[in-house]
Design a protein around this motif. Structure first.
Motif, PDB file in Angstrom:
ATOM      1  N   MET A  39     -40.738  -7.076  25.777  1.00  0.00           N
ATOM      2  CA  MET A  39     -39.928  -7.537  24.647  1.00  0.00           C
ATOM      3  C   MET A  39     -38.902  -8.566  25.113  1.00  0.00           C
ATOM      4  SD  MET A  39     -39.664  -7.452  21.561  1.00  0.00           S
ATOM      5  CE  MET A  39     -39.491  -6.324  20.233  1.00  0.00           C
ATOM      6  N   ASN A  40     -38.271  -8.316  26.253  1.00  0.00           N
ATOM      7  CA  ASN A  40     -37.310  -9.277  26.804  1.00  0.00           C
ATOM      8  C   ASN A  40     -38.001 -10.584  27.199  1.00  0.00           C
ATOM      9  OD1 ASN A  40     -35.260  -7.447  26.437  1.00  0.00           O
ATOM     10  ND2 ASN A  40     -35.196  -6.794  28.577  1.00  0.00           N
ATOM     11  N   GLN A  41     -39.235 -10.486  27.688  1.00  0.00           N
ATOM     12  CA  GLN A  41     -40.001 -11.685  28.027  1.00  0.00           C
ATOM     13  C   GLN A  41     -40.192 -12.555  26.789  1.00  0.00           C
ATOM     14  OE1 GLN A  41     -43.723 -10.347  29.652  1.00  0.00           O
ATOM     15  NE2 GLN A  41     -42.794  -9.529  31.517  1.00  0.00           N
ATOM     16  N   LYS A  42     -40.629 -11.940  25.697  1.00  0.00           N
ATOM     17  CA  LYS A  42     -40.871 -12.678  24.456  1.00  0.00           C
ATOM     18  C   LYS A  42     -39.590 -13.319  23.937  1.00  0.00           C
ATOM     19  CE  LYS A  42     -44.800  -9.937  22.944  1.00  0.00           C
ATOM     20  NZ  LYS A  42     -45.335  -9.021  21.939  1.00  0.00           N
ATOM     21  N   LEU A  43     -38.501 -12.558  23.977  1.00  0.00           N
ATOM     22  CA  LEU A  43     -37.223 -13.075  23.503  1.00  0.00           C
ATOM     23  C   LEU A  43     -36.772 -14.273  24.341  1.00  0.00           C
ATOM     24  CD1 LEU A  43     -34.708 -12.879  21.713  1.00  0.00           C
ATOM     25  CD2 LEU A  43     -33.769 -11.275  23.388  1.00  0.00           C
TER      26      LEU A  43
ATOM     27  N   ALA B   4     -41.124 -22.676  29.946  1.00  0.00           N
ATOM     28  CA  ALA B   4     -40.851 -21.467  30.724  1.00  0.00           C
ATOM     29  C   ALA B   4     -42.136 -20.726  31.060  1.00  0.00           C
ATOM     30  CB  ALA B   4     -39.905 -20.550  29.957  1.00  0.00           C
ATOM     31  N   ASP B   5     -42.146 -20.144  32.248  1.00  0.00           N
ATOM     32  CA  ASP B   5     -43.197 -19.242  32.704  1.00  0.00           C
ATOM     33  C   ASP B   5     -42.559 -17.880  32.932  1.00  0.00           C
ATOM     34  OD1 ASP B   5     -45.171 -21.209  32.769  1.00  0.00           O
ATOM     35  OD2 ASP B   5     -44.754 -21.720  34.860  1.00  0.00           O
ATOM     36  N   VAL B   6     -43.390 -16.836  32.908  1.00  0.00           N
ATOM     37  CA  VAL B   6     -42.898 -15.480  33.125  1.00  0.00           C
ATOM     38  C   VAL B   6     -43.581 -14.877  34.344  1.00  0.00           C
ATOM     39  CG1 VAL B   6     -42.827 -13.140  32.179  1.00  0.00           C
ATOM     40  CG2 VAL B   6     -42.409 -15.072  30.687  1.00  0.00           C
ATOM     41  N   ALA B   7     -42.801 -14.183  35.139  1.00  0.00           N
ATOM     42  CA  ALA B   7     -43.326 -13.358  36.226  1.00  0.00           C
ATOM     43  C   ALA B   7     -42.822 -11.938  35.971  1.00  0.00           C
ATOM     44  CB  ALA B   7     -42.836 -13.863  37.584  1.00  0.00           C
ATOM     45  N   GLU B   8     -43.720 -10.971  36.052  1.00  0.00           N
ATOM     46  CA  GLU B   8     -43.376  -9.589  35.722  1.00  0.00           C
ATOM     47  C   GLU B   8     -42.637  -8.858  36.832  1.00  0.00           C
ATOM     48  OE1 GLU B   8     -46.596 -10.761  35.395  1.00  0.00           O
ATOM     49  OE2 GLU B   8     -46.396 -11.169  33.252  1.00  0.00           O
ATOM     50  N   ASN B   9     -42.654  -9.413  38.046  1.00  0.00           N
ATOM     51  CA  ASN B   9     -41.955  -8.770  39.163  1.00  0.00           C
ATOM     52  C   ASN B   9     -41.618  -9.816  40.225  1.00  0.00           C
ATOM     53  OD1 ASN B   9     -44.237  -9.008  41.051  1.00  0.00           O
ATOM     54  ND2 ASN B   9     -45.195  -7.415  39.793  1.00  0.00           N
ATOM     55  N   GLY B  10     -40.868  -9.388  41.221  1.00  0.00           N
ATOM     56  CA  GLY B  10     -40.428 -10.303  42.262  1.00  0.00           C
ATOM     57  C   GLY B  10     -41.553 -10.909  43.066  1.00  0.00           C
TER      58      GLY B  10
ATOM     59  N   MET C 143     -33.421 -14.311  36.596  1.00  0.00           N
ATOM     60  CA  MET C 143     -33.933 -13.067  37.149  1.00  0.00           C
ATOM     61  C   MET C 143     -32.907 -11.947  36.955  1.00  0.00           C
ATOM     62  SD  MET C 143     -34.921 -12.298  41.117  1.00  0.00           S
ATOM     63  CE  MET C 143     -36.575 -12.920  41.136  1.00  0.00           C
ATOM     64  N   ASP C 144     -33.390 -10.803  36.562  1.00  0.00           N
ATOM     65  CA  ASP C 144     -32.560  -9.621  36.448  1.00  0.00           C
ATOM     66  C   ASP C 144     -32.010  -9.270  37.837  1.00  0.00           C
ATOM     67  OD1 ASP C 144     -31.933  -6.729  36.562  1.00  0.00           O
ATOM     68  OD2 ASP C 144     -32.712  -6.700  34.523  1.00  0.00           O
ATOM     69  N   ILE C 145     -30.775  -8.864  37.908  1.00  0.00           N
ATOM     70  CA  ILE C 145     -30.149  -8.568  39.197  1.00  0.00           C
ATOM     71  C   ILE C 145     -30.844  -7.416  39.938  1.00  0.00           C
ATOM     72  CG2 ILE C 145     -28.408  -6.930  38.368  1.00  0.00           C
ATOM     73  CD1 ILE C 145     -26.437  -8.440  40.264  1.00  0.00           C
ATOM     74  N   GLN C 146     -31.519  -6.544  39.187  1.00  0.00           N
ATOM     75  CA  GLN C 146     -32.197  -5.408  39.819  1.00  0.00           C
ATOM     76  C   GLN C 146     -33.605  -5.759  40.302  1.00  0.00           C
ATOM     77  OE1 GLN C 146     -31.951  -2.132  37.096  1.00  0.00           O
ATOM     78  NE2 GLN C 146     -29.750  -1.998  37.279  1.00  0.00           N
TER      79      GLN C 146
ATOM     80  N   ILE D  76     -38.365 -23.540  33.596  1.00  0.00           N
ATOM     81  CA  ILE D  76     -37.673 -22.315  33.986  1.00  0.00           C
ATOM     82  C   ILE D  76     -38.675 -21.204  34.267  1.00  0.00           C
ATOM     83  CG2 ILE D  76     -36.040 -20.554  33.191  1.00  0.00           C
ATOM     84  CD1 ILE D  76     -34.765 -22.738  31.462  1.00  0.00           C
ATOM     85  N   LEU D  77     -38.396 -20.438  35.310  1.00  0.00           N
ATOM     86  CA  LEU D  77     -39.169 -19.238  35.609  1.00  0.00           C
ATOM     87  C   LEU D  77     -38.323 -18.038  35.206  1.00  0.00           C
ATOM     88  CD1 LEU D  77     -41.606 -17.747  36.805  1.00  0.00           C
ATOM     89  CD2 LEU D  77     -40.462 -17.873  39.035  1.00  0.00           C
ATOM     90  N   VAL D  78     -38.847 -17.233  34.294  1.00  0.00           N
ATOM     91  CA  VAL D  78     -38.176 -16.020  33.841  1.00  0.00           C
ATOM     92  C   VAL D  78     -38.835 -14.841  34.552  1.00  0.00           C
ATOM     93  CG1 VAL D  78     -37.662 -14.546  31.862  1.00  0.00           C
ATOM     94  CG2 VAL D  78     -37.692 -17.039  31.583  1.00  0.00           C
ATOM     95  N   VAL D  79     -38.050 -14.090  35.321  1.00  0.00           N
ATOM     96  CA  VAL D  79     -38.573 -12.923  36.025  1.00  0.00           C
ATOM     97  C   VAL D  79     -38.049 -11.698  35.283  1.00  0.00           C
ATOM     98  CG1 VAL D  79     -38.813 -11.768  38.246  1.00  0.00           C
ATOM     99  CG2 VAL D  79     -38.425 -14.244  38.175  1.00  0.00           C
ATOM    100  N   GLU D  80     -38.948 -11.050  34.566  1.00  0.00           N
ATOM    101  CA  GLU D  80     -38.556  -9.946  33.688  1.00  0.00           C
ATOM    102  C   GLU D  80     -39.738  -8.998  33.519  1.00  0.00           C
ATOM    103  OE1 GLU D  80     -36.949  -7.318  31.672  1.00  0.00           O
ATOM    104  OE2 GLU D  80     -35.582  -8.996  31.932  1.00  0.00           O
TER     105      GLU D  80
END
Length: 84
Positions: free
Chosen positions: A41-45, A57-63, A80-83, A33-37
């Motif tokens: 704190m939300n990334q860690k959670l 899971a991997d994290v991307a800080e922006n689009g 991904m956050d809708i915003q 899963i790719l988490v875009v956040e």
């Protein structure tokens, strides 16, 4: 709230009728899963919760970073956050 109707694969239903709690990727392993956040704190959670479910899971800080990661890796799911 988002509801996605789906059918369970036969191998996810156990003999007693209960559904397996661990999400599986197409190869039978945990989902990738790719988490875009952008919130740390939300990334860690998100990473902690996904890890408990057996997902990688991997994290991307922006689009923009998300698009770069998608070009480099195959993911089963993008959260991904809708915003974004």
């Amino acid at each position: 709230t988002l509801e996605i109707p789906y059918k369970l694969a036969p191998d996810q239903v156990e003999s007693d009728g209960h559904v397996s709690a661990l999400p599986m990727g197409p190869d039978g392993t945990g989902l990738t899963i790719l988490v875009v956040e952008d919130n740390p704190m939300n990334q860690k959670l998100a990473l902690q919760v996904l890890k408990r479910f057996g997902c990688t899971a991997d994290v991307a800080e922006n689009g923009q970073l998300a698009l770069e990661k998608l070009q480099q890796h195959d993911y089963d799911l993008v959260l991904m956050d809708i915003q974004m």
